[in-house]
Design an enzyme around this catalytic site. Structure first.
Site, short mmCIF file in Angstrom:
data_model
loop_
_atom_site.label_atom_id
_atom_site.label_comp_id
_atom_site.label_asym_id
_atom_site.label_seq_id
_atom_site.Cartn_x
_atom_site.Cartn_y
_atom_site.Cartn_z
N SER A 143 75.43 -22.36 -20.82
CA SER A 143 75.46 -23.81 -21.72
C SER A 143 76.73 -23.78 -22.70
CB SER A 143 74.67 -24.72 -22.03
OG SER A 143 74.76 -25.80 -22.68
N TYR A 157 67.03 -24.63 -27.29
CA TYR A 157 67.91 -24.61 -26.22
C TYR A 157 69.30 -23.86 -26.15
CZ TYR A 157 70.60 -26.54 -22.10
OH TYR A 157 71.38 -26.46 -21.05
#
Length: 248
Positions: A143, A157
């Protein structure tokens, strides 16, 4: 390609769904995993079969080793494992680090990091020429958060995806002599169900002004590069982390 299998974790929805369908069109038999939404997984299998492909859906959590073993056993019954897309992952509600519980952190790292390593382990055991395999390709889902850090919302995350970046480079160098390529795709803001699971269903559209292209991406716009990385067109690529972010 007749009996070559692609294992796609979290293949029932979002990016995993797009990857499953596009990889099937590229000639792979698909073995996809899902955690709880059996109906969505069945729909993906039906869509693939309607186009003449083959697919199976296996319920399981990638953070649980026995579930990972069952997933790959199902893949073995389908054919020769030649590709793995480590797509399964979770977010949580927006929070600062000083408000995060140990349970949240364990869940995040177990699913996003340990799950990807366990699946890669099983893929390498099948693909590596060192183990009698014929080679293959692994694509991990990273990501852009790994670079941006997720401050004030998703530092955990982001940290999990930073681990995926390191894992991608390390594993790529480890198994390159054994016929296996390992790459990652790092999406930006993509309009999928994952935002709702973090309590912000409209997050992708709300953040559109921060994206140079002024819109979130689609699951298919991430699935395409992933399937390309699996292909022979990317035969000299390994250890790469490909940003697909709309310029973010």
């Amino acid at each position: 390609m007749a009996d070559r299998v692609a294992v796609v974790t979290g293949g029932g929805r979002g990016i995993g769904r797009a990857v499953s369908i596009l990889a099937a069109r590229a000639g792979y038999r698909i073995c996809l995993s899902y955690v709880s939404d059996a109906a969505a997984a069945r729909q993906v299998v039906a869509a693939i079969e309607a186009e003449g492909g083959q697919a199976v859906a296996v319920q399981g959590d990638v953070g649980v080793e026995t579930d990972v073993l069952a997933l790959f056993a199902a893949a073995d019954r389908l054919g020769t494992v030649a590709a793995l897309v480590n797509n399964a992952g979770v977010v949580d509600v927006a929070a600062r680090v000083d408000a995060m519980s140990a349970e949240r952190l364990r869940r995040m790292m177990t699913i996003n990091v340990v799950g990807s390593l366990l699946c890669a382990r099983e893929a390498v055991r099948r693909m590596s020429t060192r183990h009698g395999g014929q080679g293959g390709s692994i694509v991990n889902l990273s990501s852009v958060a790994a670079k941006l850090g997720g401050a004030g919302q998703y530092v955990d995350y982001a940290a999990s995806k930073g681990a995926i970046d390191s894992f991608t480079v390390g594993l790529a160098r480890e198994v390159a002599p054994e016929g296996i390529r390992v790459n990652a795709v790092a999406p930006g803001i993509i309009d999928t169900e994952i935002h709702a699971s973090g309590g912000q269903p409209d997050r992708a559209r709300a953040l559109a002004p921060l994206i140079p292209m002024q819109r979130p991406g689609t699951a298919e716009e991430i699935g395409g590069p992933i399937v390309w990385l699996l292909s022979e067109e990317a035969a000299y690529m390994t250890g790469a982390i490909v940003d697909v972010t709309g310029g973010r």
